[in-house]
Design a protein around this motif. Structure first.
Motif, PDB file in Angstrom:
ATOM      1  N   PRO A  45       0.803  -1.110  -0.058  1.00 23.85           N
ATOM      2  CA  PRO A  45      -0.041  -0.145  -0.089  1.00 23.85           C
ATOM      3  C   PRO A  45       0.795   1.236   0.118  1.00 23.85           C
ATOM      4  O   PRO A  45       0.597   2.247  -0.814  1.00 23.85           O
ATOM      5  N   LEU A  46       1.871   1.356   0.932  1.00 28.69           N
ATOM      6  CA  LEU A  46       2.838   2.462   0.690  1.00 28.69           C
ATOM      7  C   LEU A  46       3.634   2.589  -0.441  1.00 28.69           C
ATOM      8  O   LEU A  46       3.537   3.745  -1.090  1.00 28.69           O
ATOM      9  N   ALA A  47       4.035   1.573  -0.907  1.00 27.69           N
ATOM     10  CA  ALA A  47       4.641   1.687  -2.224  1.00 27.69           C
ATOM     11  C   ALA A  47       3.721   2.236  -3.342  1.00 27.69           C
ATOM     12  O   ALA A  47       4.417   3.071  -4.070  1.00 27.69           O
ATOM     13  N   LYS A  48       2.520   1.736  -3.352  1.00 28.07           N
ATOM     14  CA  LYS A  48       1.603   2.054  -4.339  1.00 28.07           C
ATOM     15  C   LYS A  48       1.285   3.862  -4.246  1.00 28.07           C
ATOM     16  O   LYS A  48       1.251   4.641  -5.054  1.00 28.07           O
ATOM     17  N   GLU A  49       1.292   3.862  -2.924  1.00 29.51           N
ATOM     18  CA  GLU A  49       0.978   5.550  -2.598  1.00 29.51           C
ATOM     19  C   GLU A  49       2.017   6.444  -3.177  1.00 29.51           C
ATOM     20  O   GLU A  49       1.731   7.297  -3.616  1.00 29.51           O
ATOM     21  N   ALA A  64       4.692   0.879 -12.918  1.00 25.91           N
ATOM     22  CA  ALA A  64       4.990   0.089 -11.786  1.00 25.91           C
ATOM     23  C   ALA A  64       5.856  -1.257 -12.323  1.00 25.91           C
ATOM     24  O   ALA A  64       6.784  -1.474 -11.694  1.00 25.91           O
ATOM     25  N   ASP A  65       5.422  -1.771 -13.487  1.00 22.75           N
ATOM     26  CA  ASP A  65       6.008  -2.909 -13.873  1.00 22.75           C
ATOM     27  C   ASP A  65       7.045  -2.733 -14.926  1.00 22.75           C
ATOM     28  O   ASP A  65       7.630  -3.673 -15.747  1.00 22.75           O
ATOM     29  N   TYR A  66       7.417  -1.408 -15.017  1.00 19.64           N
ATOM     30  CA  TYR A  66       8.703  -1.052 -16.023  1.00 19.64           C
ATOM     31  C   TYR A  66       9.868  -1.512 -15.550  1.00 19.64           C
ATOM     32  O   TYR A  66      10.005  -1.218 -14.288  1.00 19.64           O
ATOM     33  N   GLY A 120      14.165  11.594 -15.759  1.00 23.66           N
ATOM     34  CA  GLY A 120      13.528  12.162 -14.886  1.00 23.66           C
ATOM     35  C   GLY A 120      12.517  11.358 -14.112  1.00 23.66           C
ATOM     36  O   GLY A 120      12.207  11.155 -13.002  1.00 23.66           O
ATOM     37  N   GLN A 121      11.929  10.295 -15.251  1.00 23.86           N
ATOM     38  CA  GLN A 121      11.203   9.151 -14.438  1.00 23.86           C
ATOM     39  C   GLN A 121      11.607   8.399 -13.242  1.00 23.86           C
ATOM     40  O   GLN A 121      11.517   7.948 -12.358  1.00 23.86           O
ATOM     41  N   GLN A 122      13.134   7.940 -14.038  1.00 27.70           N
ATOM     42  CA  GLN A 122      14.143   6.975 -12.862  1.00 27.70           C
ATOM     43  C   GLN A 122      14.353   8.000 -11.747  1.00 27.70           C
ATOM     44  O   GLN A 122      14.267   7.178 -10.643  1.00 27.70           O
ATOM     45  N   GLN A 123      14.384   9.260 -11.828  1.00 26.80           N
ATOM     46  CA  GLN A 123      14.910   9.896 -10.586  1.00 26.80           C
ATOM     47  C   GLN A 123      13.627  10.065  -9.703  1.00 26.80           C
ATOM     48  O   GLN A 123      13.697   9.909  -8.418  1.00 26.80           O
ATOM     49  N   ARG A 124      12.497  10.269 -10.351  1.00 24.05           N
ATOM     50  CA  ARG A 124      11.157  10.099  -9.222  1.00 24.05           C
ATOM     51  C   ARG A 124      11.002   8.881  -8.656  1.00 24.05           C
ATOM     52  O   ARG A 124      10.603   8.701  -7.473  1.00 24.05           O
ATOM     53  N   VAL A 125      11.382   7.808  -9.510  1.00 27.25           N
ATOM     54  CA  VAL A 125      11.241   6.403  -8.812  1.00 27.25           C
ATOM     55  C   VAL A 125      12.214   6.182  -7.623  1.00 27.25           C
ATOM     56  O   VAL A 125      12.096   5.758  -6.680  1.00 27.25           O
ATOM     57  N   ALA A 126      13.449   6.719  -8.062  1.00 30.01           N
ATOM     58  CA  ALA A 126      14.643   6.696  -6.866  1.00 30.01           C
ATOM     59  C   ALA A 126      13.966   7.483  -5.729  1.00 30.01           C
ATOM     60  O   ALA A 126      14.430   7.130  -4.554  1.00 30.01           O
ATOM     61  N   VAL A 165       4.772  10.387  -6.730  1.00 28.01           N
ATOM     62  CA  VAL A 165       5.546  10.803  -7.685  1.00 28.01           C
ATOM     63  C   VAL A 165       5.174  10.769  -9.154  1.00 28.01           C
ATOM     64  O   VAL A 165       6.140  10.910 -10.032  1.00 28.01           O
ATOM     65  N   GLY A 166       3.949  10.227  -9.336  1.00 33.65           N
ATOM     66  CA  GLY A 166       3.487  10.242 -10.642  1.00 33.65           C
ATOM     67  C   GLY A 166       3.931   9.085 -11.647  1.00 33.65           C
ATOM     68  O   GLY A 166       3.810   9.293 -12.918  1.00 33.65           O
ATOM     69  N   MET A 167       4.065   8.032 -10.837  1.00 33.72           N
ATOM     70  CA  MET A 167       4.754   6.753 -11.683  1.00 33.72           C
ATOM     71  C   MET A 167       3.900   5.510 -11.635  1.00 33.72           C
ATOM     72  O   MET A 167       4.246   4.469 -11.773  1.00 33.72           O
ATOM     73  N   SER A 168       2.593   5.809 -10.966  1.00 28.69           N
ATOM     74  CA  SER A 168       1.505   4.468 -10.957  1.00 28.69           C
ATOM     75  C   SER A 168       1.570   3.703 -12.034  1.00 28.69           C
ATOM     76  O   SER A 168       1.649   2.586 -11.688  1.00 28.69           O
TER      77      SER A 168
END
Lengths: 255, 214
Positions: A130-134, A145-147, A155-161, A139-142
């Motif tokens: 739940p926290l991971a999804k939240e 999740a499976d990429y 920019g997307q990688q940094q938001r995931v980081a 960070v706008g990457m929902s």
């Protein structure tokens, strides 16, 4: 009594920090203090020691002298770091975001977030999900999740980081030039995420070259050069009325 | 025709010895090689030097010499091993050294940032190796490990000199007895079949571990 209360608000205090690489002294007695909910921006020319200072906070580098206290407890005292469980507990108070993202390339975005809570805290997948999804939503990457990291932009990688670091629920977030490896058009999305984090009163220490971001989001600016703090102050005062010649010259080049 | 069938049956028995040496060596040399590579990159200087010395000896001398040493020289100092054990000892020590160098190169090719990210997330060194570093190393080392594995199939023929009846020795015996070269051709086909299966397997493995890019 009043003093004690404000003291408890100090999340990070570094005093008399010294550090040398071989013959080169990169930190020459640095003092900083970060309070709960503050965003400290550290700026300065490359080679000024600002990244090294940040990396000493979580033992990616070790100091030669000085003390580091995290939430009132010594992580290092007179140049000696504590060890064992205490060190692990204090280091767990910090999370870090790197210039090069450093996502785990063999794991999907979601696996990157789940890994440390499961391995380090021993949490079950279902407990942390739940926290991971939240965090991914935050960070706008929902939808990614499976990429795998290689399928994402910088920019997307940094938001995931950022989300990965937050999944460990740190009290202090350290950012080491988080947008320096990004194409200019991608820095905005990362800075936006960081700004949102600051608005939620996350305590942050950010080493950056983004002057506009520092001015707008920081509670306090520190300007470093040659291993010293040359000048510090609140953003408006710092950018509008720099006192030191060194600061003025640096700002002229940056703006 | 009947003769050929008889030859093939005899050679299948030889193949069994070959495969036995091959599989057991691989099963032992891979984990030992991994441990040796970790020792080699260890910050414990004596351990690292010891592993460097071991790898230097094993890669610096012929496998044939190592086989002869284990088989003939060790008994002189009182260590008498059964034939198959002697062969396995030499093969394992030799191949573990090669695997160790492959693994070392693989481990060292993982960027420092991966260790740092794991460390700042609170992961211990064993956790970092097991969960972050080694899964990435597997992908990198598969091609060179595949090479060595195929070499091993062919190197098993060196036990020929230890008078063990492996595929090559059985072929040679029949050739000498019958003055017929067919067994050599059959042996070649057998070796090709084994290496073909291995090549195919490694191709599958590379595809499996290659689903992400760096």
């Amino acid at each position: 009594m009043g003093n004690m209360k404000t003291d408890r608000d100090v999340m990070l205090r570094m005093t008399g920090i010294r550090k040398s690489f071989a013959d080169l002294e990169v930190l020459r007695g640095i003092d900083i203090e970060v309070r709960k909910g503050e965003l400290l921006a550290i700026i300065g020319p490359s080679g000024s020691g600002k990244s090294t200072l940040l990396r000493c906070i979580n033992m990616l580098e070790t100091i030669d002298d000085g003390s580091i206290a995290i939430e009132g407890e010594f992580l290092a005292e007179k140049g000696e770091y504590v060890s064992g469980d205490k060190a692990r507990r204090l280091l767990g108070c910090t999370g870090m975001v790197f210039q090069q993202f450093n996502l785990f390339p063999h794991m999907t975005v979601m696996e990157n977030l789940l890994e440390a809570p499961m391995q380090v805290k021993g949490m079950k997948r279902q407990e942390i999900l739940p926290l991971a999804k939240e965090l991914l939503a935050k960070v706008g990457m929902s939808d990614r999740a499976d990429y795998y990291p290689s399928q994402l932009s910088g920019g997307q990688q940094q938001r995931v980081a950022i989300a990965r670091a937050l999944a460990m629920k740190p009290d202090i977030m350290l950012f080491d030039e988080p947008t320096s490896a990004l194409d200019p058009e991608l820095t905005g999305e990362v800075l936006k995420t960081m700004r949102e984090l600051a608005e939620e009163h996350m305590t942050m220490v950010v080493v950056t070259h983004e002057m506009a971001f520092a001015r707008e989001a920081a509670s306090k600016i520190i300007f470093m050069a040659d291993g010293n703090i040359v000048e510090q102050g609140n953003p408006d005062e710092f950018f509008d009325h720099p006192r030191e010649e060194r600061t003025k010259a640096f700002l002229r080049n940056m703006l | 025709m009947e003769n050929l069938l008889h030859t093939v049956v005899l050679m299948l028995e030889g193949t069994q010895v070959t495969l036995e040496i091959f599989f057991i060596t691989l099963l032992l040399a891979l984990p030992i090689g991994l441990l040796a590579s970790l020792g080699r990159i260890s910050k414990l200087r004596p351990l690292s030097l010891l592993m460097e010395f071991y790898i230097w000896i094993m890669r610096g001398t012929p496998l044939m010499l190592q086989l002869l040493f284990v088989y003939f020289a060790l008994p002189m100092i009182g260590v008498k091993l059964p034939d198959i054990a002697a062969a396995l000892l030499a093969f394992t020590l030799n191949y573990a050294a090669y695997f160790a160098e492959i693994f070392r190169a693989g481990i060292q090719s993982i960027p420092k940032g991966q260790y740092e990210a794991a460390k700042t997330l609170g992961m211990t060194y064993p956790q970092t190796m097991r969960r972050i570093i080694l899964p990435q190393v597997i992908r990198i080392v598969l091609p060179p490990v595949s090479n060595e594995t195929i070499n091993l199939v062919k190197d098993t023929s060196l036990i020929y000199i230890l008078a063990m009846n492996d595929l090559l020795r059985v072929a040679r015996t029949i050739v000498q007895r019958e003055f017929d070269m067919t067994p050599f051709v059959v042996a070649a086909v057998f070796y090709l079949a084994m290496t073909f299966v291995l090549t195919w397997m490694f191709k599958k493995l590379e595809a499996h571990y290659g689903k992400y890019e760096n």
